[in-house]
Design an enzyme around this catalytic site. Structure first.
Site, mmCIF file in Angstrom:
data_model
loop_
_atom_site.group_PDB
_atom_site.id
_atom_site.type_symbol
_atom_site.label_atom_id
_atom_site.label_comp_id
_atom_site.label_asym_id
_atom_site.label_seq_id
_atom_site.Cartn_x
_atom_site.Cartn_y
_atom_site.Cartn_z
ATOM 1 N N LYS A 262 -55.095 -12.125 2.191
ATOM 2 C CA LYS A 262 -56.258 -11.240 2.302
ATOM 3 C C LYS A 262 -57.394 -11.917 3.089
ATOM 4 C CE LYS A 262 -54.687 -7.662 -0.033
ATOM 5 N NZ LYS A 262 -54.471 -6.350 0.617
ATOM 6 N N TYR B 222 -51.709 -14.401 -2.189
ATOM 7 C CA TYR B 222 -52.487 -13.158 -2.020
ATOM 8 C C TYR B 222 -53.854 -13.460 -1.391
ATOM 9 C CZ TYR B 222 -54.582 -8.670 -3.530
ATOM 10 O OH TYR B 222 -55.204 -7.445 -3.586
HETATM 11 N N1 LIG Z 1 -56.454 -2.358 -7.445
HETATM 12 C C1 LIG Z 1 -57.335 -3.308 -7.188
HETATM 13 O O1 LIG Z 1 -58.117 -3.695 -8.044
HETATM 14 C C2 LIG Z 1 -57.411 -3.912 -5.806
HETATM 15 C C3 LIG Z 1 -58.424 -4.832 -5.552
HETATM 16 C C4 LIG Z 1 -58.537 -5.417 -4.298
HETATM 17 C C5 LIG Z 1 -57.651 -5.051 -3.304
HETATM 18 N N2 LIG Z 1 -56.656 -4.167 -3.554
HETATM 19 C C6 LIG Z 1 -55.765 -3.824 -2.450
HETATM 20 O O2 LIG Z 1 -55.754 -2.422 -2.287
HETATM 21 C C7 LIG Z 1 -54.513 -2.015 -1.710
HETATM 22 C C8 LIG Z 1 -53.929 -0.888 -2.549
HETATM 23 O O3 LIG Z 1 -53.676 -1.388 -3.845
HETATM 24 P P1 LIG Z 1 -53.476 -0.502 -5.152
HETATM 25 O O4 LIG Z 1 -54.308 -1.117 -6.212
HETATM 26 O O5 LIG Z 1 -53.622 0.926 -4.829
HETATM 27 O O6 LIG Z 1 -51.967 -0.918 -5.485
HETATM 28 P P2 LIG Z 1 -50.673 -0.083 -5.781
HETATM 29 O O7 LIG Z 1 -49.649 -1.092 -6.159
HETATM 30 O O8 LIG Z 1 -50.938 1.047 -6.701
HETATM 31 O O9 LIG Z 1 -50.325 0.518 -4.332
HETATM 32 C C9 LIG Z 1 -49.808 -0.248 -3.284
HETATM 33 C C10 LIG Z 1 -48.823 0.604 -2.509
HETATM 34 O O10 LIG Z 1 -48.335 -0.182 -1.411
HETATM 35 C C11 LIG Z 1 -46.936 0.067 -1.301
HETATM 36 N N3 LIG Z 1 -46.265 -1.045 -0.636
HETATM 37 C C12 LIG Z 1 -46.052 -2.292 -1.109
HETATM 38 N N4 LIG Z 1 -45.351 -3.016 -0.219
HETATM 39 C C13 LIG Z 1 -45.123 -2.205 0.851
HETATM 40 C C14 LIG Z 1 -44.448 -2.383 2.085
HETATM 41 N N5 LIG Z 1 -43.839 -3.528 2.396
HETATM 42 N N6 LIG Z 1 -44.393 -1.352 2.946
HETATM 43 C C15 LIG Z 1 -44.992 -0.159 2.641
HETATM 44 N N7 LIG Z 1 -45.646 0.054 1.490
HETATM 45 C C16 LIG Z 1 -45.693 -0.955 0.595
HETATM 46 C C17 LIG Z 1 -46.482 0.214 -2.760
HETATM 47 O O11 LIG Z 1 -45.208 0.842 -2.843
HETATM 48 C C18 LIG Z 1 -47.613 1.017 -3.361
HETATM 49 O O12 LIG Z 1 -47.391 2.394 -3.295
HETATM 50 C C19 LIG Z 1 -53.649 -3.272 -1.671
HETATM 51 O O13 LIG Z 1 -53.696 -3.831 -0.378
HETATM 52 C C20 LIG Z 1 -54.318 -4.195 -2.667
HETATM 53 O O14 LIG Z 1 -54.056 -5.541 -2.373
HETATM 54 C C21 LIG Z 1 -56.520 -3.590 -4.792
#
Ligand SMILES: NC(=O)c1ccc[n+]([C@@H]2O[C@H](COP(=O)([O-])OP(=O)(O)OC[C@H]3O[C@@H](n4cnc5c(N)ncnc54)[C@H](O)[C@@H]3O)[C@@H](O)[C@H]2O)c1
Length: 320
Positions: A233, A229
């Protein structure tokens, strides 16, 4: 000064400022004098030989050059279109709703629509904007290409791409299989490349666009158990900078954000003790809300016209 279009070409020629190439044409002014002029990408598709317009002198840091601005008789208001990947829940869904509130028509992408995605589409439509769901796995280029084609066919444009979809498979590197490594790289890094590559020709033809890539604090700090990851990223950050450099000349700006600990399914899945420990290290003492991240993205897309190639941290001081 008024002018009539005599001929035009989509072959881009370097015109002052020499950092830029523009489409060009020949126009005849009121005195019958012909001259070479630049033509903005956004006007190219509506040009017709003999069309009336005006010559606009543009002064830049690099010199002066004349542009032809066609006279547009009836200007139809067209809503801009934003494509958000992984937008049926979490941060992506919040971004989709917030961009719709700002007047964008929305393409929600994900692997499945899910109830929360259907709710988002209804809410956007109730607010008077268009919203469609397109299923595609962003790690597969053919699916992404098909998605972008369908989006442009249905909504007519492609102005904003939010590379939000992401996933994690956490374990110590020593226990991480090659498949687990590759899967996260394919979705989080290659998915960002795939979607960007597919939208760029549309943005270039329209005369501009905005791209926001959702990276993570792991890109800055590394994270135990997240070799795949954090590497993906981190790659997203370098990719962001490169896209910004390559496409600024087309008025396409690209930035990345690094959210800290945001209240979504991703952080709900952390073991409670680990989550408590992490939150205790955040100066504001709480997880962020997806809507707070969405507001930053909307700012970058709608106001940040002099910001590109940057990684912006949104973590309540967890990273200083
Ligand atoms: N939640 C956190 O604390 C956090 C922190 C830093 C970064 N992020 C990043 O933010 C973004 C959103 O994360 P989130 O927390 O809302 O997570 P989440 O798991 O709730 O949402 C991620 C979405 O991406 C979709 N997805 C996964 N693989 C996919 C693919 N191959 N094709 C299309 N869609 C796909 C999933 O089905 C899901 O709906 C991500 O990139 C995550 O890495 C999140």
């Amino acid at each position: 000064m008024k002018a009539k279009l005599i001929s035009y070409t989509d072959v881009t020629v370097p015109t002052p400022p020499y950092k830029k190439s523009t489409k060009s044409g020949i126009v005849e002014d009121e005195k019958g004098k012909r001259q070479l002029v630049g033509i903005d990408d956004e006007h190219y598709n509506i040009l017709k030989i003999g069309m009336e317009g005006r010559i606009e002198k543009r002064v830049t840091d690099f010199g002066e050059f004349n542009f032809f601005v066609p006279e547009i008789k009836e200007k139809k208001e067209v809503s801009k279109v934003a494509l958000i990947t992984g937008a049926t829940r979490g941060i992506g869904k919040a971004i989709a709703l917030e961009l719709a509130r700002k007047g964008f028509n929305i393409v929600i992408n994900d692997l499945e629509l899910q109830d929360a995605g259907a709710e988002a589409i209804n809410e956007i439509k109730k607010g008077g904007r268009e919203a469609i769901f397109i299923k595609a796995d962003i790690s597969k280029y053919e699916e992404v290409e098909k998605m972008v084609k369908e989006a442009v066919e249905k909504l007519g444009r492609m102005d904003v791409l939010i590379n939000n979809a992401g996933m994690n498979i956490d374990r110590l590197l020593i226990n991480m299989t090659p498949e687990q490594w590759q899967k996260v790289i394919d979705v989080d890094l290659t998915g960002t490349y795939n979607c960007t590559k597919a939208v760029l020709p549309h943005m270039m033809q329209q005369g501009g666009g905005r791209i926001v890539n959702v990276s993570s604090m792991s890109a800055l700090d590394g994270a135990i158990g997240q070799a795949n990851y954090a590497a993906a990223k981190g790659g997203v950050v370098s990719l962001t900078k490169t896209i910004a450099m390559e496409y600024a000349q087309y008025n396409i700006l690209c930035n990345a954000i690094a959210p800290g600990c945001i209240r979504t399914r991703m952080t709900d899945a952390m073991p409670p003790g680990m989550l408590r420990e992490r939150v205790s290290q955040i100066p504001l003492g709480r997880r962020g809300e997806p809507e707070e991240v969405a507001k930053l993205v909307v700012f970058l897309v709608t106001e940040g016209n002099y910001i590109t190639g940057q990684l912006i941290n949104i973590s309540a001081g967890e990273y200083i």
